[in-house]
Design an enzyme around this catalytic site. Structure first.
Site, PDB file in Angstrom:
ATOM      1  N   ARG A   1      18.159  -7.960 -18.407  1.00 52.16           N
ATOM      2  CA  ARG A   1      16.982  -7.799 -19.270  1.00 52.16           C
ATOM      3  C   ARG A   1      15.815  -7.148 -18.535  1.00 52.16           C
ATOM      4  O   ARG A   1      14.987  -6.467 -19.157  1.00 52.16           O
ATOM      5  CB  ARG A   1      16.563  -9.162 -19.849  1.00 52.16           C
ATOM      6  CG  ARG A   1      15.542  -9.068 -20.993  1.00 52.16           C
ATOM      7  CD  ARG A   1      15.375 -10.398 -21.683  1.00 52.16           C
ATOM      8  NE  ARG A   1      14.495 -10.313 -22.852  1.00 52.16           N
ATOM      9  CZ  ARG A   1      13.276 -10.828 -22.913  1.00 52.16           C
ATOM     10  NH1 ARG A   1      12.771 -11.483 -21.873  1.00 52.16           N
ATOM     11  NH2 ARG A   1      12.553 -10.719 -24.020  1.00 52.16           N
TER      12      ARG A   1
ATOM     13  N   ILE B   1       9.987  -6.357 -27.079  1.00 53.39           N
ATOM     14  CA  ILE B   1      11.375  -6.763 -26.864  1.00 53.39           C
ATOM     15  C   ILE B   1      11.438  -8.217 -27.312  1.00 53.39           C
ATOM     16  O   ILE B   1      10.636  -9.049 -26.883  1.00 53.39           O
ATOM     17  CB  ILE B   1      11.798  -6.586 -25.385  1.00 53.39           C
ATOM     18  CG1 ILE B   1      13.251  -7.050 -25.172  1.00 53.39           C
ATOM     19  CG2 ILE B   1      10.869  -7.305 -24.428  1.00 53.39           C
ATOM     20  CD1 ILE B   1      13.786  -6.724 -23.772  1.00 53.39           C
ATOM     21  N   SER B   2      12.353  -8.511 -28.225  1.00 52.70           N
ATOM     22  CA  SER B   2      12.384  -9.835 -28.850  1.00 52.70           C
ATOM     23  C   SER B   2      12.701 -10.942 -27.852  1.00 52.70           C
ATOM     24  O   SER B   2      13.337 -10.722 -26.819  1.00 52.70           O
ATOM     25  CB  SER B   2      13.419  -9.867 -29.979  1.00 52.70           C
ATOM     26  OG  SER B   2      13.028  -9.053 -31.054  1.00 52.70           O
ATOM     27  N   GLN B   3      12.255 -12.136 -28.193  1.00 56.13           N
ATOM     28  CA  GLN B   3      12.591 -13.347 -27.448  1.00 56.13           C
ATOM     29  C   GLN B   3      14.118 -13.463 -27.351  1.00 56.13           C
ATOM     30  O   GLN B   3      14.822 -13.255 -28.337  1.00 56.13           O
ATOM     31  CB  GLN B   3      12.005 -14.536 -28.211  1.00 56.13           C
ATOM     32  CG  GLN B   3      12.391 -15.892 -27.702  1.00 56.13           C
ATOM     33  CD  GLN B   3      12.019 -16.987 -28.693  1.00 56.13           C
ATOM     34  OE1 GLN B   3      11.814 -16.717 -29.876  1.00 56.13           O
ATOM     35  NE2 GLN B   3      11.950 -18.212 -28.205  1.00 56.13           N
TER      36      GLN B   3
END
Length: 208
Positions: free
Chosen positions: A32, A58-60
């Site tokens: 990530r 950027i999503s959780q």
């Protein structure tokens, strides 16, 4: 150090109810930190959303995992992603299926995501600069559609591109948003509400 952070994140995801081992292995395999700005690398494995520029995030990791798990993917699923963003969700999908189609309205983000995916040797992805509201009809129909930004209502074009038996997962709403699962069965659309969420809006059109 990174391995420890990944292990901690995976443990958190399991505690939050993520059970698909193929999915958890994909999350473990995708670095990530490669999808966030250098200033946020130290937060890459925190269970939180992070800015990626152009007003996008950027999503959780939990939400990436939750939405992906709800798609019920098989290795042969034909997948459309609306909102490539950083490319992180795209990379997770690419580890789970043979091919992913992804649409991004912001040209700069699409280019950056394409470069990151190539650097990670993920060549089973087709990206397109375009209007997510319109989907990618020429590549459809799709077994699974995932939308990573929130439209005020479900886009008609995406419903039309969902194959019989297919599943679409998306946040819907403006101020108050709900994660929904849409299943196409016998020509009808069955909508299930999952939980309250918070996403950036799905904007119409494309941006250079």
């Amino acid at each position: 150090m990174v391995n420890k952070r990944i292990e901690t994140l995976l443990a958190q995801l399991r505690q939050q109810g993520i059970q698909d081992e193929r999915l958890l292995k994909a999350i473990e395999a995708v670095p990530r930190e490669r999808f966030v700005d250098e200033a946020f690398e130290h937060k890459a494995y925190e269970n939180t959303a992070l800015p990626i520029g152009s007003g996008q995030t950027i999503s959780q990791p939990y939400m990436v995992a939750k939405m992906t798990e709800l798609l019920s993917l098989t290795p042969v699923s034909r997948v459309l992603e609306i909102g490539t963003g950083s490319g992180y969700q795209t990379a997770i999908l690419a580890h789970l299926v043979q091919h992913v189609c992804s649409v991004e309205r912001i040209k700069g983000l699409q280019w950056q995501a394409k470069r990151r995916l190539k650097q990670l040797d993920l060549h089973n992805v087709s990206t397109r600069h375009g209007d997510g509201w319109q989907g990618w009809a020429s590549r459809g129909p799709f077994d699974a559609i995932i939308v990573t930004a929130a439209p005020p209502e479900i886009p008609r074009a995406l419903l039309e591109q969902l194959d019989e038996g297919g599943v679409m997962v998306l946040p819907v709403g403006e101020q108050s948003q709900i994660l929904q699962v849409v299943q196409r069965h016998a020509g009808e659309f069955i909508i299930q509400t999952v939980e309250a969420v918070r996403f950036v809006p799905l904007v119409k059109g494309e941006l250079a």
